[in-house]
Structure formats: C-alpha cells, structure tokens
Design a protein around this motif. Structure first.
Motif, short mmCIF file in Angstrom:
data_model
loop_
_atom_site.label_atom_id
_atom_site.label_comp_id
_atom_site.label_asym_id
_atom_site.label_seq_id
_atom_site.Cartn_x
_atom_site.Cartn_y
_atom_site.Cartn_z
N GLU A 61 30.24 -6.94 -24.67
CA GLU A 61 29.72 -5.58 -24.82
C GLU A 61 29.11 -5.38 -26.20
O GLU A 61 28.07 -4.74 -26.34
N ALA A 62 29.75 -5.95 -27.22
CA ALA A 62 29.23 -5.82 -28.58
C ALA A 62 27.89 -6.54 -28.73
O ALA A 62 26.96 -6.02 -29.35
N SER A 63 27.79 -7.72 -28.15
CA SER A 63 26.52 -8.45 -28.24
C SER A 63 25.43 -7.73 -27.47
O SER A 63 24.27 -7.70 -27.90
N GLN A 64 25.77 -7.10 -26.34
CA GLN A 64 24.79 -6.30 -25.61
C GLN A 64 24.33 -5.12 -26.44
O GLN A 64 23.14 -4.79 -26.47
N ALA A 65 25.25 -4.46 -27.12
CA ALA A 65 24.90 -3.31 -27.95
C ALA A 65 23.98 -3.72 -29.10
O ALA A 65 23.03 -3.02 -29.44
N MET A 116 28.60 -9.72 -14.37
CA MET A 116 29.79 -9.46 -13.59
C MET A 116 30.35 -10.76 -13.01
O MET A 116 31.54 -10.92 -12.94
N SER A 117 29.50 -11.68 -12.61
CA SER A 117 29.97 -12.92 -12.00
C SER A 117 30.71 -13.78 -13.02
O SER A 117 31.66 -14.46 -12.68
N SER A 118 30.26 -13.76 -14.29
CA SER A 118 30.95 -14.55 -15.31
C SER A 118 32.34 -13.99 -15.58
O SER A 118 33.26 -14.73 -15.90
N VAL A 119 32.51 -12.69 -15.42
CA VAL A 119 33.83 -12.08 -15.62
C VAL A 119 34.77 -12.52 -14.51
O VAL A 119 35.94 -12.78 -14.74
N ARG A 120 34.26 -12.65 -13.31
CA ARG A 120 35.09 -13.11 -12.19
C ARG A 120 35.54 -14.56 -12.40
O ARG A 120 36.67 -14.90 -12.10
N LEU A 121 34.67 -15.39 -12.92
CA LEU A 121 35.03 -16.77 -13.17
C LEU A 121 36.09 -16.88 -14.25
O LEU A 121 36.99 -17.70 -14.17
N VAL A 122 36.00 -16.04 -15.25
CA VAL A 122 36.93 -16.08 -16.36
C VAL A 122 38.29 -15.52 -15.97
O VAL A 122 39.31 -15.91 -16.50
N SER A 123 38.31 -14.61 -15.00
CA SER A 123 39.54 -13.87 -14.70
C SER A 123 40.71 -14.77 -14.29
O SER A 123 41.85 -14.48 -14.59
N GLY A 124 40.47 -15.88 -13.63
CA GLY A 124 41.57 -16.72 -13.19
C GLY A 124 42.05 -17.69 -14.25
O GLY A 124 43.15 -18.23 -14.14
N VAL A 125 41.29 -17.93 -15.30
CA VAL A 125 41.60 -18.99 -16.24
C VAL A 125 42.32 -18.47 -17.49
O VAL A 125 43.23 -19.12 -17.98
N PHE A 126 41.92 -17.30 -18.03
CA PHE A 126 42.41 -16.82 -19.31
C PHE A 126 43.44 -15.70 -19.17
O PHE A 126 43.54 -15.05 -18.13
N SER A 127 44.19 -15.48 -20.23
CA SER A 127 45.17 -14.39 -20.25
C SER A 127 44.44 -13.05 -20.36
O SER A 127 43.25 -12.99 -20.65
N SER A 128 45.18 -11.97 -20.14
CA SER A 128 44.55 -10.65 -20.14
C SER A 128 44.03 -10.27 -21.53
O SER A 128 42.99 -9.64 -21.66
N ALA A 129 44.73 -10.67 -22.59
CA ALA A 129 44.27 -10.37 -23.95
C ALA A 129 42.97 -11.12 -24.24
O ALA A 129 42.04 -10.56 -24.83
N ARG A 130 42.91 -12.35 -23.81
CA ARG A 130 41.70 -13.15 -24.03
C ARG A 130 40.54 -12.59 -23.22
O ARG A 130 39.40 -12.53 -23.69
#
Length: 80
Positions: free
Chosen positions: A24-28, A1-15
C-alpha cells in the motif's frame, strides 16, 4: 489481489500485514509521484521574479499626464 492469496498460506499474520502495508505504501508513493497536474495553483518552479517599483511608476505617470502642470501638453498626450 492474487499475490495476496498466494502469500496467505505461507507467511504468518504479522508478516502478511507488513507485506500488505508495504504494498500500500509503494502504491501511494507511485500515485503521489506520477501526478502530472497540480492539485491547486501556485508559483511555477524556477520562475524568475522581477521586483518593480510600482508605486513610483504610478507617481511618475500621474506627474507626467494628470497633474495640474503636466509634463506634456494636450497634443503630445493625444499622440502618445
């Protein structure tokens, strides 16, 4: 979850969506490959199968021991 927060400000929504789906795919994949117990029974990998003539063996057994004219007498039947 913390890595998602770090990414949220830098990349576009599609990215962000693509990165989340890849995570999620790698976790599966990890969950699917790390399962040690089988979900259900079934055949054992590399199990050797020996084909037998079960009906023929049953007919031979009946012929030897339980027919009108058995191959062995009562004394031999009891000894076996």
């Amino acid at each position: 979850m913390s890595s998602v927060r770090l990414v949220s400000g830098v990349f576009s929504s599609a990215r962000k969506r693509r990165l989340r789906l890849e995570a999620e795919a790698s976790q599966a994949v990890l969950l699917a490959t790390s399962r040690r117990t089988r979900k259900w029974g079934g055949s054992v990998p590399m199990h050797r199968v020996i084909l037998r003539d079960r009906e023929g063996a049953w007919a031979e057994l009946v012929k030897r021991y339980f027919a009108e004219q058995p191959m062995f007498d009562d004394a031999t039947f009891r000894r076996r």
